[in-house]
Design a protein around this motif. Sequence first.
Motif, short mmCIF file in Angstrom:
data_model
loop_
_atom_site.label_atom_id
_atom_site.label_comp_id
_atom_site.label_asym_id
_atom_site.label_seq_id
_atom_site.Cartn_x
_atom_site.Cartn_y
_atom_site.Cartn_z
N THR A 37 46.20 34.04 42.16
CA THR A 37 45.17 34.92 42.70
C THR A 37 45.53 36.36 42.36
O THR A 37 46.62 36.64 41.86
N THR A 38 44.62 37.27 42.66
CA THR A 38 44.81 38.67 42.29
C THR A 38 45.87 39.34 43.16
O THR A 38 45.80 39.27 44.39
N PRO A 95 39.86 35.95 43.39
CA PRO A 95 40.05 36.30 44.80
C PRO A 95 40.53 35.15 45.68
O PRO A 95 41.11 35.39 46.74
N ARG A 96 40.29 33.92 45.26
CA ARG A 96 40.71 32.79 46.11
C ARG A 96 41.10 31.62 45.23
O ARG A 96 40.66 31.48 44.08
N GLU A 154 31.26 40.37 44.01
CA GLU A 154 31.46 41.78 44.36
C GLU A 154 32.95 42.09 44.54
O GLU A 154 33.43 43.15 44.13
N ARG A 155 33.66 41.14 45.15
CA ARG A 155 35.10 41.35 45.35
C ARG A 155 35.82 41.41 44.00
O ARG A 155 36.71 42.24 43.79
N MET A 156 35.45 40.52 43.07
CA MET A 156 36.07 40.54 41.75
C MET A 156 35.75 41.82 41.00
O MET A 156 36.61 42.37 40.29
N ASP A 216 29.23 37.56 47.34
CA ASP A 216 30.33 38.29 47.95
C ASP A 216 31.59 38.19 47.09
O ASP A 216 32.32 39.18 46.92
N ALA A 217 31.88 36.99 46.57
CA ALA A 217 33.07 36.81 45.74
C ALA A 217 32.95 37.59 44.44
O ALA A 217 33.94 38.17 43.96
N ASP A 271 35.27 44.71 42.34
CA ASP A 271 36.14 45.74 42.93
C ASP A 271 37.59 45.55 42.50
O ASP A 271 38.29 46.53 42.20
N GLN A 272 38.06 44.30 42.48
CA GLN A 272 39.44 44.04 42.07
C GLN A 272 39.68 44.46 40.63
O GLN A 272 40.73 45.03 40.30
#
Length: 265
Positions: free
Chosen positions: A37-38, A72-73, A94-96, A91-92, A98-99
């Motif tokens: 994971t990140t 992310p997961r 968007e998280r990626m 949501d995932a 941002d990451q």
Amino acid sequence: MSPAVEIAVEDLAGLEVAALAGADRIELCQDLDLGGTTPAPELVEQAVRRARELVAARDAKPHLDVHVLIRPRASSADFLGRPAEFAADADAIERMVDQAAAVVDAGAAGVVLGVLTEAGELDLPALEAVRDSALLAAQRAGRGLTLTLHRAVDAMPSREARVAAVQAAIGLGIHRVLSSGGQARALDGADDLSAMVDAAEDLVEICAGGGVRPADVVDLVRRSGVGSVHLSARRRPGAPVEPDAPETLTDPAIVAAAVDAAGEL
């Protein structure tokens, strides 16, 4: 030219071990037991700084750099034939996004990404969003960036799907595809990897990763034609540890053996 050796690590000590043993490239991640994971941007920044110090001191190869996994997961390292493991909702994604920006801002030389649909195809809109976020961050920093499509391709249902993914990667501007050829061990997927190399037409590098051992490297590269190999080089449970060895699962002897094997080619 000998194939490059990439080592997946999850801490600074692992990076140092890999660099000192002659690795060409580092993939930094967390949760290797689950496939990765990140890592936190703070760890990325520290790793990039340490890699530069080792290069400056000539304790590492001059081209050593740090690439970072964007995932992310992860629920299981057993993801073959399970594309849902790499599917992402809004949501995932968007998280990626941002990451990807955060790790490039922290100095990563490359990002390692991959998103699938539930049906096992590349999720092109999601990949484009993550790609663009990483590239914009690199543009702001005034430097280039390497993009790698990760082993999500091994969750695809067939060789034909992986070949199509390589062809799509060319259109996405991706530089490298990491794969085991859809098998638990890349050596067992050598025929699929060879088909992917042919599909790449020298426009994308195919990197063999997944259950790679130093003893496999020569046969794997000769059978598949890949340009690089990827392994975690983790110390086997119960293996002896030197009294002054750093606290990390990355085994310097395994890294050195992989580097030596690659050097034979």
